[in-house]
Scaffold this motif. Structure first.
Motif, mmCIF file in Angstrom:
data_model
loop_
_atom_site.group_PDB
_atom_site.id
_atom_site.type_symbol
_atom_site.label_atom_id
_atom_site.label_comp_id
_atom_site.label_asym_id
_atom_site.label_seq_id
_atom_site.Cartn_x
_atom_site.Cartn_y
_atom_site.Cartn_z
ATOM 1 N N ALA A 224 38.323 34.160 40.986
ATOM 2 C CA ALA A 224 39.358 34.086 42.015
ATOM 3 C C ALA A 224 40.473 33.130 41.645
ATOM 4 O O ALA A 224 41.606 33.262 42.134
ATOM 5 C CB ALA A 224 38.729 33.685 43.352
ATOM 6 N N ALA A 225 40.180 32.157 40.784
ATOM 7 C CA ALA A 225 41.203 31.204 40.348
ATOM 8 C C ALA A 225 41.916 31.673 39.090
ATOM 9 O O ALA A 225 42.774 30.955 38.566
ATOM 10 C CB ALA A 225 40.569 29.834 40.107
ATOM 11 N N GLY A 226 41.584 32.870 38.584
ATOM 12 C CA GLY A 226 42.233 33.392 37.390
ATOM 13 C C GLY A 226 41.624 32.920 36.095
ATOM 14 O O GLY A 226 42.186 33.153 35.022
ATOM 15 N N ARG A 227 40.445 32.261 36.152
ATOM 16 C CA ARG A 227 39.788 31.776 34.941
ATOM 17 C C ARG A 227 38.959 32.880 34.293
ATOM 18 O O ARG A 227 38.306 33.666 34.989
ATOM 19 C CB ARG A 227 38.890 30.573 35.264
ATOM 20 N N ARG A 228 38.950 32.920 32.991
ATOM 21 C CA ARG A 228 38.192 33.921 32.257
ATOM 22 C C ARG A 228 36.691 33.710 32.450
ATOM 23 O O ARG A 228 36.192 32.583 32.369
ATOM 24 C CB ARG A 228 38.538 33.830 30.763
ATOM 25 N N VAL A 229 35.975 34.781 32.746
ATOM 26 C CA VAL A 229 34.517 34.733 32.817
ATOM 27 C C VAL A 229 33.989 34.808 31.390
ATOM 28 O O VAL A 229 34.242 35.788 30.667
ATOM 29 C CB VAL A 229 33.960 35.883 33.673
ATOM 30 N N ASP A 230 33.285 33.772 30.967
ATOM 31 C CA ASP A 230 32.822 33.698 29.586
ATOM 32 C C ASP A 230 32.027 34.943 29.206
ATOM 33 O O ASP A 230 31.146 35.397 29.951
ATOM 34 C CB ASP A 230 31.950 32.459 29.393
ATOM 35 N N GLY A 231 32.325 35.484 28.042
ATOM 36 C CA GLY A 231 31.594 36.622 27.515
ATOM 37 C C GLY A 231 31.995 37.967 28.079
ATOM 38 O O GLY A 231 31.408 38.990 27.714
ATOM 39 N N SER A 232 33.011 37.999 28.958
ATOM 40 C CA SER A 232 33.386 39.269 29.586
ATOM 41 C C SER A 232 34.436 40.041 28.799
ATOM 42 O O SER A 232 34.699 41.206 29.111
ATOM 43 C CB SER A 232 33.903 39.025 31.003
ATOM 44 N N GLY A 233 35.043 39.428 27.805
ATOM 45 C CA GLY A 233 36.107 40.094 27.060
ATOM 46 C C GLY A 233 35.586 41.212 26.167
ATOM 47 O O GLY A 233 34.614 41.027 25.429
ATOM 48 N N VAL A 234 36.224 42.376 26.247
ATOM 49 C CA VAL A 234 35.921 43.503 25.359
ATOM 50 C C VAL A 234 37.240 44.075 24.854
ATOM 51 O O VAL A 234 38.303 43.830 25.439
ATOM 52 C CB VAL A 234 35.095 44.612 26.055
ATOM 53 N N TYR A 235 37.178 44.848 23.758
ATOM 54 C CA TYR A 235 38.394 45.441 23.205
ATOM 55 C C TYR A 235 38.083 46.836 22.689
ATOM 56 O O TYR A 235 36.915 47.217 22.530
ATOM 57 C CB TYR A 235 38.975 44.558 22.095
ATOM 58 N N GLN A 236 39.143 47.612 22.444
ATOM 59 C CA GLN A 236 38.967 48.962 21.904
ATOM 60 C C GLN A 236 38.988 48.902 20.381
ATOM 61 O O GLN A 236 40.030 48.679 19.771
ATOM 62 C CB GLN A 236 40.043 49.938 22.403
ATOM 63 N N GLY A 237 37.823 49.077 19.782
ATOM 64 C CA GLY A 237 37.684 48.968 18.344
ATOM 65 C C GLY A 237 37.841 50.302 17.639
ATOM 66 O O GLY A 237 38.168 51.328 18.249
ATOM 67 N N PRO A 238 37.616 50.332 16.327
ATOM 68 C CA PRO A 238 37.696 51.575 15.559
ATOM 69 C C PRO A 238 36.802 52.657 16.160
ATOM 70 O O PRO A 238 35.751 52.365 16.738
ATOM 71 C CB PRO A 238 37.207 51.144 14.166
ATOM 72 N N GLN A 239 37.237 53.896 16.033
ATOM 73 C CA GLN A 239 36.558 55.058 16.619
ATOM 74 C C GLN A 239 36.563 54.997 18.144
ATOM 75 O O GLN A 239 35.728 55.620 18.798
ATOM 76 C CB GLN A 239 35.119 55.169 16.094
ATOM 77 N N HIS A 240 37.492 54.211 18.718
ATOM 78 C CA HIS A 240 37.647 54.085 20.163
ATOM 79 C C HIS A 240 36.400 53.509 20.839
ATOM 80 O O HIS A 240 36.166 53.745 22.029
ATOM 81 C CB HIS A 240 38.011 55.437 20.793
ATOM 82 N N LEU A 241 35.626 52.724 20.096
ATOM 83 C CA LEU A 241 34.448 52.084 20.667
ATOM 84 C C LEU A 241 34.855 50.862 21.483
ATOM 85 O O LEU A 241 35.801 50.146 21.126
ATOM 86 C CB LEU A 241 33.482 51.664 19.560
ATOM 87 N N THR A 242 34.152 50.607 22.569
ATOM 88 C CA THR A 242 34.354 49.397 23.359
ATOM 89 C C THR A 242 33.421 48.323 22.810
ATOM 90 O O THR A 242 32.193 48.463 22.872
ATOM 91 C CB THR A 242 34.066 49.654 24.845
ATOM 92 N N LEU A 243 34.007 47.245 22.262
ATOM 93 C CA LEU A 243 33.244 46.208 21.576
ATOM 94 C C LEU A 243 33.435 44.855 22.252
ATOM 95 O O LEU A 243 34.501 44.562 22.791
ATOM 96 C CB LEU A 243 33.687 46.118 20.111
ATOM 97 N N LYS A 244 32.414 44.044 22.196
ATOM 98 C CA LYS A 244 32.480 42.694 22.757
ATOM 99 C C LYS A 244 33.402 41.828 21.909
ATOM 100 O O LYS A 244 33.310 41.826 20.675
ATOM 101 C CB LYS A 244 31.083 42.078 22.798
#
Length: 462
Positions: A224-244
């Motif tokens: 709620a304060a706009g702080r990143r939740v640790d470990g929640s970041g993911v990205y679109q990697g090669p082959q369109h995979l969702t990776l941590k």
């Protein structure tokens, strides 16, 4: 070196107002020249936060359509720290907005340097009315936006390839509630000028309504304060995979690198990669519109898209709607529709997609189809979606008699599912300079397509 001093007003989002203008900038234009000195803008931030810089950029002699004249490139620093690069692909003034990252309350300096990676034809960059801002409402979105490092590994290990191909154009974010009450998920997407790999060009026009590459890049949960939740970041990697995401952050900005020919990401950065991009991702899009709406509000992106097709020889020499090859982009009707697919009525066969057909007043017997008769080029996804229909050269919107929807199973057999089309959001052609003309086509209603009734009219011309 001449400086222009600016003061940031306390009100969020207010532009930095000049308090000591110099005669050299009386025209509100900052000029950065090849082999010339770096140019600087100083500003005072009234509070800690994320800053952005906005201006209209042009580079005389530059054209994304011509080899050897593709772009001029500026490196942008804040207080001596390299923050982002700017690729300027046009001689015409183009509105641009870039993130500058986090700044502390107090005085700061933005420095702009001309890079020798610019095309040989590029001699200078003109920045009209540069303004630094710290938008209040968009601070959380700006704070977590990814920094995208330029592609270096393909083709041929060229570290500056994004100054000539697949260059990042614009970015935006979307927000939705997270599972934890009060938390939300931010998703960041970007538009590239093209994709050197992945979906072929004719299929892009039919299935996506453009030849730019539009991809989500990074997703993160914030509290709620706009702080990143640790470990929640993911990205679109090669082959369109969702990776941590396990890479490095600058503040809350994740560092990612374009590492495939179709602009997917890696979280390991190539040593010495020279280019980095932090486009302003503070804007979002309406939930009931296709992603291509972000291009509609930045019309210059269509021109860059068309010019890359021209320069890379991806267009047939003579446009012909009877062929599947991509012709002159100015011969295409760019349309956005909304559709939904019902449940199957039998247990085998493929689900249907929807294509659009256009009939012209001079010959209503001929149907020009968005899918060119290729079933896999129909639109399978539900919700808002963009497509194009290739028409004969010289066609204007007023020459169109009607637009109709066509139900098209995309594989073997037919599972019988109905497909319902509810909206045409817009329909336009590109003008002589490859910029979108005003939309003259809208329609709201509901038509349901079935195996027994696979086509239905949507819009009729005046």
């Amino acid at each position: 070196m001449r400086d222009t001093a600016f003061v940031l007003a306390a009100a969020g989002g207010a532009p930095l107002l000049a308090h000591s203008p110099t005669p050299a900038l009386a025209s509100d234009t900052l000029v950065v020249e090849r082999n010339g000195p770096a140019r600087s803008i100083t500003f005072t931030a009234a509070r800690d936060g994320e800053a952005v810089i906005r201006f209209a950029a042009s580079a005389p002699g530059v054209s994304w359509a011509r080899q050897g004249a593709e772009s001029a490139v500026l490196a942008i620093e804040v207080d001596g720290r390299h923050v982002t690069d700017l690729v300027v692909p046009a001689a015409e003034p183009t509105p641009r907005s870039l993130g500058l990252g986090p700044v502390r309350q107090g005085n700061h300096r933005v420095t702009l340097r001309f890079l020798n990676a610019s095309a040989p034809a590029a001699r200078r960059v003109n920045l009209v009315r540069p303004k630094v801002q710290m938008p209040t409402a968009d601070q959380v979105a700006l704070r977590h936006a990814p920094i995208v490092v330029g592609r270096t590994g393909w083709p041929f290990g060229d570290p500056y390839q994004n100054v000539r191909t697949d260059t990042p154009l614009v970015a935006w974010h979307e927000s939705r509630p997270a599972t934890t009450p009060g938390h939300r998920v931010l998703e960041y997407s970007m538009v590239w000028s093209n994709e050197d790999g992945g979906t072929d060009t004719p299929a892009l026009m039919a299935r996506w309504g453009r030849t730019t590459d539009v991809e989500w890049v990074y997703r993160v949960e914030v509290d709620a304060a706009g702080r990143r939740v640790d470990g929640s970041g993911v990205y679109q990697g090669p082959q369109h995979l969702t990776l941590k995401f396990t890479g490095r952050y600058e503040g809350d900005h994740p560092l990612l690198q374009t590492c495939t020919s179709n602009n997917n990401m890696c979280d390991v950065i190539s040593p010495g990669a020279p280019l980095r991009f932090l486009p302003d991702a503070s804007r979002t899009r309406p939930t009931d519109r296709a992603r291509e709406v972000v291009m509609d509000r930045e019309p210059w992106t269509y021109r860059v898209m068309a010019q890359e097709l021209l320069r890379e020889g991806r267009l047939e020499k003579t446009s012909d709607p009877a062929t599947r090859e991509v012709g002159d982009p100015r011969t295409y009707l760019f349309v956005e529709l909304a559709k939904k697919t019902g449940g199957p009525t039998q247990g085998w066969g493929s689900a249907p997609g929807v294509s659009l057909g256009v009939r012209l007043k001079k010959d209503t017997s001929r149907l020009y189809r968005s899918d060119h008769g290729e079933r896999t080029w129909s639109i399978e996804r539900d919700g808002p979606a963009a497509t194009t229909v290739e028409l004969p050269e010289g066609t204007a919107v007023q020459d169109i008699a009607s637009i109709e929807a066509i139900r098209q199973p995309v594989g073997l057999g037919d599972n019988g599912a109905p497909a319902t089309v509810t909206t045409l959001h817009r329909g336009f052609l590109l003008g002589r300079s490859y910029l979108p003309q005003a939309s003259a086509i809208t329609w709201n209603g509901s038509v349901t397509l079935t195996p027994q009734s696979p086509t239905a009219p949507l819009w009729r011309g005046p």
